[in-house]
Design a protein around this motif. Structure first.
Motif, mmCIF file in Angstrom:
data_model
loop_
_atom_site.group_PDB
_atom_site.id
_atom_site.type_symbol
_atom_site.label_atom_id
_atom_site.label_comp_id
_atom_site.label_asym_id
_atom_site.label_seq_id
_atom_site.Cartn_x
_atom_site.Cartn_y
_atom_site.Cartn_z
ATOM 1 N N SER A 101 9.621 -16.554 15.204
ATOM 2 C CA SER A 101 9.414 -17.739 14.373
ATOM 3 C C SER A 101 8.546 -17.396 13.162
ATOM 4 N N PHE A 102 7.512 -16.623 13.393
ATOM 5 C CA PHE A 102 6.640 -16.182 12.309
ATOM 6 C C PHE A 102 7.422 -15.367 11.281
ATOM 7 N N LEU A 103 8.269 -14.447 11.770
ATOM 8 C CA LEU A 103 9.019 -13.568 10.873
ATOM 9 C C LEU A 103 10.055 -14.320 10.037
ATOM 10 N N GLU A 104 10.397 -15.534 10.427
ATOM 11 C CA GLU A 104 11.284 -16.348 9.588
ATOM 12 C C GLU A 104 10.603 -16.742 8.285
ATOM 13 N N HIS A 105 9.267 -16.697 8.276
ATOM 14 C CA HIS A 105 8.494 -17.096 7.098
ATOM 15 C C HIS A 105 7.943 -15.914 6.316
ATOM 16 N N LYS A 106 7.707 -14.810 7.026
ATOM 17 C CA LYS A 106 7.015 -13.708 6.371
ATOM 18 C C LYS A 106 7.286 -12.396 7.107
ATOM 19 N N GLU A 107 7.612 -11.345 6.352
ATOM 20 C CA GLU A 107 7.740 -10.004 6.919
ATOM 21 C C GLU A 107 6.328 -9.486 7.170
ATOM 22 N N ASP A 108 6.103 -8.911 8.341
ATOM 23 C CA ASP A 108 4.750 -8.480 8.668
ATOM 24 C C ASP A 108 4.789 -7.293 9.619
ATOM 25 N N ARG A 166 10.466 -0.453 11.756
ATOM 26 C CA ARG A 166 10.403 -1.565 10.786
ATOM 27 C C ARG A 166 8.948 -1.844 10.403
ATOM 28 N N SER A 167 8.060 -1.802 11.385
ATOM 29 C CA SER A 167 6.640 -2.015 11.126
ATOM 30 C C SER A 167 6.103 -0.978 10.140
ATOM 31 N N VAL A 168 6.489 0.282 10.346
ATOM 32 C CA VAL A 168 6.024 1.356 9.470
ATOM 33 C C VAL A 168 6.633 1.224 8.076
ATOM 34 N N GLU A 169 7.880 0.744 7.999
ATOM 35 C CA GLU A 169 8.502 0.530 6.685
ATOM 36 C C GLU A 169 7.697 -0.483 5.873
ATOM 37 N N GLU A 191 2.490 -6.191 11.659
ATOM 38 C CA GLU A 191 1.916 -6.453 12.970
ATOM 39 C C GLU A 191 2.892 -7.207 13.874
ATOM 40 N N ALA A 192 3.640 -8.129 13.305
ATOM 41 C CA ALA A 192 4.624 -8.880 14.091
ATOM 42 C C ALA A 192 5.702 -7.941 14.631
ATOM 43 N N TYR A 193 6.190 -7.044 13.784
ATOM 44 C CA TYR A 193 7.194 -6.084 14.257
ATOM 45 C C TYR A 193 6.610 -5.138 15.300
ATOM 46 N N PHE A 194 5.343 -4.766 15.120
ATOM 47 C CA PHE A 194 4.695 -3.905 16.110
ATOM 48 C C PHE A 194 4.678 -4.584 17.480
ATOM 49 N N PHE A 195 4.290 -5.846 17.524
ATOM 50 C CA PHE A 195 4.239 -6.544 18.811
ATOM 51 C C PHE A 195 5.631 -6.742 19.403
ATOM 52 N N LEU A 196 6.628 -6.966 18.564
ATOM 53 C CA LEU A 196 8.001 -7.043 19.089
ATOM 54 C C LEU A 196 8.409 -5.697 19.697
ATOM 55 N N GLY A 197 7.984 -4.620 19.060
ATOM 56 C CA GLY A 197 8.257 -3.300 19.619
ATOM 57 C C GLY A 197 7.590 -3.111 20.970
ATOM 58 N N LEU A 198 6.362 -3.574 21.099
ATOM 59 C CA LEU A 198 5.669 -3.487 22.386
ATOM 60 C C LEU A 198 6.403 -4.280 23.468
ATOM 61 N N PRO A 229 2.295 -20.230 9.811
ATOM 62 C CA PRO A 229 2.801 -18.917 10.225
ATOM 63 C C PRO A 229 1.693 -18.004 10.776
ATOM 64 N N GLU A 230 0.528 -18.022 10.146
ATOM 65 C CA GLU A 230 -0.579 -17.184 10.611
ATOM 66 C C GLU A 230 -1.046 -17.616 11.997
ATOM 67 N N ASP A 231 -1.047 -18.932 12.263
ATOM 68 C CA ASP A 231 -1.402 -19.423 13.599
ATOM 69 C C ASP A 231 -0.390 -18.937 14.635
ATOM 70 N N LYS A 232 0.883 -18.919 14.238
ATOM 71 C CA LYS A 232 1.926 -18.446 15.152
ATOM 72 C C LYS A 232 1.714 -16.975 15.502
#
Length: 156
Positions: A31-38, A64-67, A40-47, A6-9
């Motif tokens: 795909s990463f978020l299927e394994h772990k809430e994060d 969601r990122s701020v939550e 930074e991942a939500y931030f990039f999806l927002g971008l 997941p971290e590599d993803k």
């Protein structure tokens, strides 16, 4: 790609985002978020959604990122920018200032510049100049901030 951790993803998603391949980045982030809430991942999806001008969806991901991590300033800045674009200036100020209070913020000078821009819109050049000064102290080669400062100084 099934063999990636997941971290590599997440790292690959950030790489593809920065390379301009937002579809591949989005796939890896989800795909990463299927394994772990994060945060930074939500931030990039927002971008990504912001790039696609899907502002409501972008806001969702930034919120969601701020939550997940209330000390992550980058999505706060983006929320502030989006709210400003939507004409919600007062809310925008809250989020831009919150961004500055966060312990994790990659670019506080950007939040300061955005606040300076907002105060310029409100015809408050003195306040705008205060924020620009702080931004330039943090990033002395911030040319856009220097241009706005010069514009404000000639108008006073």
């Amino acid at each position: 790609m099934e063999n990636l951790t997941p971290e590599d993803k997440l790292e690959a998603a950030k790489f593809f985002y920065k390379a301009g391949d937002i579809d591949r980045s989005e796939f890896l982030l989800k795909s990463f978020l299927e394994h772990k809430e994060d945060h930074e991942a939500y931030f990039f999806l927002g971008l990504i959604e912001n790039q696609r001008t899907n502002w409501q969806r972008g806001l969702y991901y930034f919120y969601r990122s701020v939550e997940i991590n209330s000390e992550y300033g980058n999505p706060c800045n983006e929320i502030g920018i989006l709210l400003l674009r939507m004409g919600r200036e007062r809310e925008s100020v809250y989020w831009l200032k919150k961004s500055l209070r966060c312990t994790l913020n990659d670019a506080p000078h950007i939040s300061l510049f955005n606040l300076a821009t907002l105060y310029k819109i409100w015809n408050r050049p003195e306040r705008s100049l205060q924020y620009l000064h702080k931004a330039i102290v943090i990033k002395p080669d911030f040319e856009e901030a220097k241009r706005l400062r010069e514009e404000l100084n000639t108008g006073i």
